[in-house]
Design an enzyme around this catalytic site. Structure first.
Site, PDB file in Angstrom:
ATOM      1  N   PRO A  79       0.818  -1.213   0.000  1.00 31.32           N
ATOM      2  CA  PRO A  79       0.000   0.000   0.000  1.00 31.32           C
ATOM      3  C   PRO A  79       0.852   1.264   0.000  1.00 31.32           C
ATOM      4  O   PRO A  79       1.771   1.411   0.814  1.00 31.32           O
ATOM      5  CB  PRO A  79      -0.814  -0.144   1.288  1.00 31.32           C
ATOM      6  CG  PRO A  79      -0.994  -1.622   1.421  1.00 31.32           C
ATOM      7  CD  PRO A  79       0.302  -2.215   0.946  1.00 31.32           C
ATOM      8  N   CYS A  80       0.535   2.179  -0.950  1.00 33.96           N
ATOM      9  CA  CYS A  80       1.419   3.309  -1.196  1.00 33.96           C
ATOM     10  C   CYS A  80       1.049   4.549  -0.402  1.00 33.96           C
ATOM     11  O   CYS A  80       1.805   5.518  -0.381  1.00 33.96           O
ATOM     12  CB  CYS A  80       1.399   3.646  -2.687  1.00 33.96           C
ATOM     13  SG  CYS A  80      -0.223   4.147  -3.309  1.00 33.96           S
ATOM     14  N   GLN A  81      -0.106   4.562   0.260  1.00 37.69           N
ATOM     15  CA  GLN A  81      -0.548   5.780   0.931  1.00 37.69           C
ATOM     16  C   GLN A  81       0.462   6.334   1.948  1.00 37.69           C
ATOM     17  O   GLN A  81       0.597   7.551   2.086  1.00 37.69           O
ATOM     18  CB  GLN A  81      -1.898   5.550   1.625  1.00 37.69           C
ATOM     19  CG  GLN A  81      -3.065   5.406   0.660  1.00 37.69           C
ATOM     20  CD  GLN A  81      -3.219   3.990   0.149  1.00 37.69           C
ATOM     21  OE1 GLN A  81      -2.385   3.125   0.427  1.00 37.69           O
ATOM     22  NE2 GLN A  81      -4.278   3.736  -0.596  1.00 37.69           N
TER      23      GLN A  81
END
Length: 390
Positions: A79-81
Site C-alpha cells: 500500500p502506497c498511501q
C-alpha cells in the site's frame, strides 16, 4: 514459473506477471471489491490454465509455509498511501506500511526473485532512511528485527553487516523510478520498482530500456504531422505548438530521422478516441463505460489534455479522486473519465470488468500498476530466470 502476488489490488501487476509467463500459486488482497474484480477476471491471471488461491484478508495473516522453497517470484505493490505525495506522508509510522510484510514473505519463501512497486514519494528525502532500511532488509531478509530493536537500531545493524563486506547479500537488489509513458502506457505515471535476484544465482540484470519518448511525440505532431494525420485532424483544427516547446521542436526537426529506436508517447486520444461518447447512452456497449456528471476544474486539478499522455490517475484519500481524473475536451470543457477509459489509460483489456460503485472502481484503478509496464518489467525478470536453464 510459479509466483505469489501480494497486495494485488485490482490486479494490474498480477496480470502483467501472468502475461510474462508466471503462474500464480496465490493472490493476496484484503479489499472486498478488489477481490471481486479479480474473481470476475480469473482467466486473465491463469496464463497456463491453472487455478490459484485467492486469499481475501490481511497479508500479514497469509500462511506462506506451504510455499517455502517452491516459488520462483514474489511480487506486489505494498500500500502506497504512507509514502504518497497526496497522502499524509507518515511513512513507516503509518499502520498501512506493508513493506515489513513484503520482507517477511521473501524471508519465509526465499524465491529466486522479487518485484515490488511503490509510489515516487518513497524516494522523498524525508523517507531516505526508511527507504535504505527497506532496501537493506530486502538484501538481507534473514537478518530479522529483534523484539528489543527499534527499526533505527535494526537499520544500524544492517548497515554494519553491509559495509563490512564479510557477508554477501542474500539478494542483489536494484531500484529505479520508471515513467509508465516511456513504456507505451498512455499515462505519465512514475513508480519506483525494487527488483531483487537471489545472489547465489549469479544473474546479471538491468531494468528494461524505455521504448517510447516524449521527444518522438513532439516530432510526430510538429515535425512530421503523422500524429494528426493518423487521427484525421485537419490542419486548420490542429493546435499551435506550445511556445515553450518551439526551440525543442526546432532541434528535433534538424535531427537525422534515420535509426530511430523509440516510438512516440501514447496519448489519451490514442487510448480512447475509438470509444463511443459516454454522454450518448444509446451508443454504449462496453461494460464500465458510463458517464458520471459533476466534473469541474479547480486549483491543482485541471484534467488531462487529449493529445498528451494522461496525468497520473489517482485513487484519492477522500472519496472521488480529487477531481483530477478528468478529460479536457477539445473545446476546453472537462468531464470525468469513465471507468473503461481509465482502464485503458492503465492498459487493462476491454473485457476486464471492474466491480463496485464508480468511486470504488476509480480507486482500484488509481492504485493499480499499469498492466503494460508490469509486463515489461516481469518479462525482463522472466527472461533472466529462464536464461539460467539454457
Amino acid at each position: 514459473m510459479s509466483s505469489i502476488e501480494l497486495f494485488a489490488g485490482a490486479g494490474g501487476l498480477a496480470m502483467g506477471m501472468a502475461r510474462a509467463g508466471f503462474q500464480h500459486s496465490a493472490v493476496v488482497e484484503w479489499d472486498d471489491d478488489a477481490c471481486q474484480t479479480i474473481r470476475e477476471n480469473r482467466t486473465h491471471y491463469d496464463s497456463h490454465g491453472e487455478d490459484f488461491v485467492l486469499f481475501e484478508g490481511d497479508a500479514r495473516k497469509f500462511d506462506l509455509t506451504p510455499y517455502a522453497g517452491d516459488v520462483e517470484v514474489i511480487s506486489g505493490g505494498p500500500p502506497c498511501q504512507p509514502f504518497s505525495l497526496g497522502g499524509k506522508h507518515r511513512g513507516n509510522l503509518d499502520e498501512r506500511d506493508m513493506f515489513p510484510t513484503a520482507v517477511q514473505a521473501v524471508n519465509k519463501t526465499m524465491p529466486r526473485a522479487f518485484i515490488f512497486e511503490n509510489v515516487k514519494g518513497l524516494l522523498r528525502q524525508s523517507f531516505a532512511s526508511y527507504f535504505e532500511y527497506t532496501y537493506l532488509q530486502l538484501s538481507y531478509p534473514e537478518v530479522v528485527k529483534r523484539k528489543s530493536e527499534t527499526w533505527e537500531s535494526h537499520l544500524a545493524r544492517l548497515e554494519g553487516i553491509h559495509s563490512s563486506g564479510k557477508r554477501k547479500p542474500t539478494y542483489n537488489v536494484l531500484f529505479r523510478l520508471l515513467n509508465a509513458a516511456d513504456y507505451g502506457v498512455p499515462q505519465k505515471r512514475e513508480r519506483v520498482f525494487l527488483v531483487g535476484f537471489r545472489s547465489d544465482l549469479g544473474i546479471e540484470w538491468s531494468f528494461p530500456e524505455p521504448t517510447h519518448s516524449g521527444d518522438e511525440l513532439l516530432r510526430s505532431k510538429w515535425v512530421t504531422g503523422e500524429y494528426w494525420e493518423r487521427h484525421r485532424i485537419a490542419k486548420k483544427h490542429r493546435p499551435a505548438p506550445p511556445e515553450k516547446m518551439k526551440k525543442r521542436i526546432s532541434r528535433l526537426a534538424s535531427d537525422d530521422l534515420q535509426g530511430l529506436r523509440q516510438e512516440p508517447w501514447m496519448t489519451v486520444r490514442d487510448a480512447i478516441s475509438d470509444l463511443p461518447d459516454p454522454e450518448e447512452p444509446s451508443l454504449l456497449t462496453l461494460p464500465n463505460h458510463v458517464f458520471t456528471p459533476g466534473a469541474r476544474v479547480y486549483k491543482g486539478h485541471t484534467g488531462s489534455p487529449y493529445d498528451e499522455p494522461s496525468k497520473t490517475l489517482k485513487a484519492g484519500a477522500h472519496g472521488v479522486p480529487g477531481g483530477e481524473n478528468m478529460l479536457v475536451r477539445d473545446d476546453g470543457s472537462v468531464r470525468y473519465f469513465t471507468v473503461r477509459e481509465a482502464a485503458r489509460l492503465q492498459t487493462f483489456p476491454d473485457d476486464y470488468i471492474f466491480h463496485g460503485a464508480w468511486g470504488e472502481t476509480m480507486r482500484q484503478l488509481g492504485n493499480a500498476v499499469p498492466v503494460r509496464l508490469a509486463e515489461v518489467v516481469a518479462r525482463s525478470v522472466s527472461e533472466a530466470l529462464n536464461g539460467l536453464s539454457m
